[in-house]
Design a protein around this motif. Sequence first.
Motif, PDB file in Angstrom:
ATOM      1  N   ILE A  47      -7.874  34.792   5.327  1.00  0.00           N
ATOM      2  CA  ILE A  47      -8.214  33.553   6.157  1.00  0.00           C
ATOM      3  C   ILE A  47      -7.109  32.585   6.497  1.00  0.00           C
ATOM      4  O   ILE A  47      -6.744  31.859   5.369  1.00  0.00           O
ATOM      5  CB  ILE A  47      -9.542  32.870   5.395  1.00  0.00           C
ATOM      6  CG1 ILE A  47     -10.590  33.818   5.400  1.00  0.00           C
ATOM      7  CG2 ILE A  47      -9.868  31.881   6.481  1.00  0.00           C
ATOM      8  CD1 ILE A  47     -11.331  34.529   6.563  1.00  0.00           C
ATOM      9  N   GLU A 103      -7.848  31.144  11.511  1.00  0.00           N
ATOM     10  CA  GLU A 103      -9.200  31.145  11.523  1.00  0.00           C
ATOM     11  C   GLU A 103      -9.951  30.062  11.640  1.00  0.00           C
ATOM     12  O   GLU A 103     -11.056  29.588  11.976  1.00  0.00           O
ATOM     13  CB  GLU A 103      -9.615  32.150  10.603  1.00  0.00           C
ATOM     14  CG  GLU A 103      -9.635  33.479  10.703  1.00  0.00           C
ATOM     15  CD  GLU A 103      -8.240  33.983  10.655  1.00  0.00           C
ATOM     16  OE1 GLU A 103      -7.852  35.032  11.405  1.00  0.00           O
ATOM     17  OE2 GLU A 103      -7.549  33.507   9.933  1.00  0.00           O
ATOM     18  N   GLN A 330     -10.265  32.344  19.291  1.00  0.00           N
ATOM     19  CA  GLN A 330      -9.989  33.714  18.917  1.00  0.00           C
ATOM     20  C   GLN A 330      -9.991  34.519  20.251  1.00  0.00           C
ATOM     21  O   GLN A 330     -11.211  34.536  20.860  1.00  0.00           O
ATOM     22  CB  GLN A 330     -10.513  34.236  17.854  1.00  0.00           C
ATOM     23  CG  GLN A 330     -10.815  33.331  16.438  1.00  0.00           C
ATOM     24  CD  GLN A 330      -9.243  33.206  15.820  1.00  0.00           C
ATOM     25  OE1 GLN A 330      -8.650  34.142  15.450  1.00  0.00           O
ATOM     26  NE2 GLN A 330      -8.953  32.027  15.368  1.00  0.00           N
ATOM     27  N   VAL A 333     -13.015  37.566  18.202  1.00  0.00           N
ATOM     28  CA  VAL A 333     -13.644  37.079  16.912  1.00  0.00           C
ATOM     29  C   VAL A 333     -13.850  38.440  15.844  1.00  0.00           C
ATOM     30  O   VAL A 333     -14.544  39.172  16.011  1.00  0.00           O
ATOM     31  CB  VAL A 333     -14.775  36.455  17.207  1.00  0.00           C
ATOM     32  CG1 VAL A 333     -15.311  35.742  15.766  1.00  0.00           C
ATOM     33  CG2 VAL A 333     -14.461  34.993  17.977  1.00  0.00           C
ATOM     34  N   LYS A 337     -14.758  37.545   9.046  1.00  0.00           N
ATOM     35  CA  LYS A 337     -13.882  36.309   8.841  1.00  0.00           C
ATOM     36  C   LYS A 337     -14.549  35.129   9.411  1.00  0.00           C
ATOM     37  O   LYS A 337     -14.463  34.098   8.775  1.00  0.00           O
ATOM     38  CB  LYS A 337     -12.244  36.554   9.440  1.00  0.00           C
ATOM     39  CG  LYS A 337     -11.576  37.585   8.761  1.00  0.00           C
ATOM     40  CD  LYS A 337     -10.074  37.728   9.308  1.00  0.00           C
ATOM     41  CE  LYS A 337      -9.390  38.446   8.636  1.00  0.00           C
ATOM     42  NZ  LYS A 337      -7.869  38.207   9.085  1.00  0.00           N
ATOM     43  N   ARG A 338     -15.113  35.218  10.264  1.00  0.00           N
ATOM     44  CA  ARG A 338     -15.755  33.914  10.960  1.00  0.00           C
ATOM     45  C   ARG A 338     -16.837  33.514  10.060  1.00  0.00           C
ATOM     46  O   ARG A 338     -17.058  32.284   9.666  1.00  0.00           O
ATOM     47  CB  ARG A 338     -16.460  34.308  12.342  1.00  0.00           C
ATOM     48  CG  ARG A 338     -16.984  33.082  12.865  1.00  0.00           C
ATOM     49  CD  ARG A 338     -16.147  31.720  13.069  1.00  0.00           C
ATOM     50  NE  ARG A 338     -14.843  31.886  13.911  1.00  0.00           N
ATOM     51  CZ  ARG A 338     -14.982  31.599  15.161  1.00  0.00           C
ATOM     52  NH1 ARG A 338     -16.055  31.320  16.089  1.00  0.00           N
ATOM     53  NH2 ARG A 338     -13.819  31.833  15.887  1.00  0.00           N
ATOM     54  N   VAL A 341     -15.239  31.836   6.980  1.00  0.00           N
ATOM     55  CA  VAL A 341     -14.896  30.455   7.271  1.00  0.00           C
ATOM     56  C   VAL A 341     -16.247  29.604   6.985  1.00  0.00           C
ATOM     57  O   VAL A 341     -15.644  28.404   6.591  1.00  0.00           O
ATOM     58  CB  VAL A 341     -14.499  30.293   8.883  1.00  0.00           C
ATOM     59  CG1 VAL A 341     -14.384  28.970   8.915  1.00  0.00           C
ATOM     60  CG2 VAL A 341     -13.018  31.067   8.894  1.00  0.00           C
TER      61      VAL A 341
END
Length: 443
Positions: A47, A103, A330, A333, A337-338, A341
């Motif tokens: 990230i 990110e 992004q 996306v 990973k989103r 976050v």
Amino acid sequence: MKQFEFFGKQVSRRQLLTGTAALGSVLVAGGLTGCGGNAQASGLRDIGFWHLLSGGDGIKMQAMITSANQANPGFKVHPTVLAWGPPYYTKLAMASAGGRPPEVAIMHASRVPGYAPGGLIDPWDLDLLAEHGVTGDNFAPRIWEKSQQNGKVFSIALDSHPFVMFYNTDIASKAGVLGSNGQLQEVTSPQAFMAMAREMQKVTQAHGLSFGYLGSGSQMWRLFYTLYKQHGADMELIPGQPMKVDRDAAIESLEFMASLFDDTVAAKAGDISTGIAEFARGDSGMLFSGVWELPTLKKAGLPVDAATIPTLYGTPASYADSHSFVLPRQLNVDDAKRRDVYKFVSDVLKGSISWAEAGHIPAYQPVVQSQAYRDLTPQIHYANAADIIAYDPEAWFSGSGSDWQTYFAENVQNVFLGRDKAAAGWDAFERRTNTLLSRPNPV
């Protein structure tokens, strides 16, 4: 060729596109992502996290990142620290436009209005945020309101960091200006404040107040806007329209500031570093500065306390901004990973008592309401600033670290040096602002 003002700099459309493409190439090569290969080799999701926090703030942030990484074996946050001010925001905008941003990133809440309309940052999913125990009810009303643009939440505040008044309790006691509670007596007018400062000057034999301002538009603006908002006045920056402002309140605020610099209440001239050093060695009784200076003052061994800037014009107000988390746009996306976050941000918010130790007021109210926060002094003595904070008027060119604050300095510094009248300085700044309002948001 059509020209754009990109964060205060004149660039052509071709230069803007070329610069964006060039930065995009750097990002593809990994030059700014801050991501290493070890995490990928071990199966962790990398990230990227950009921020502009250095010094003591940077150390505190790194500790919170490390804590979040240790608590979450599925991902690893890799911070990249970039220079505070216009360069940071330019790089973040170009990274988003080029399609390879981090990110997650830190922005000042006051800068979000310049980014959200252009699609450079994505709105937050409130349902996903709630899954991690973070909702709008967890934030002070003014801070939560500031996170929104057109009904969507584009930033999640980590803190509010207001402009406050530090004071030396030993000097204040000798000057006879401490109340029965051991805190500075309340003053409610410019005249009463000046009288208190002069009593402190009798003790220090130097100055009553430290306020360095030379060459620092942000320092000048923070005090000016605090005083301006204390008049109960508003300021609107509507694209295509002249600046809407209470000119009398603006001029009166500048005149009061100029009256401080008489070499008795405060030094005629000096920068912020000089002002902090003066206060730290006991040559003044008070210091106007941001809460982020608290660790420096404590390290100096001062008997220091703090409070919000005295309400001198009837309406409690304190200039402030918020370090806030944003989601740079992004191209594609990565859902995993989103989600990472969101977990990372929620962990940092819930662990922000350490951020409070650096002087900032945590935005996440469960931390502010905790006993651990109530035990922090002098932080608890200015915690009420979160209820009276005044963010910059919204515009694509305003906010912390903006060239607009530099333009303010260019036009009013001579007022404080006694070379210009307050009306002339203000009118020149207003004309410069109106020129910006006549131009479109370049992003």
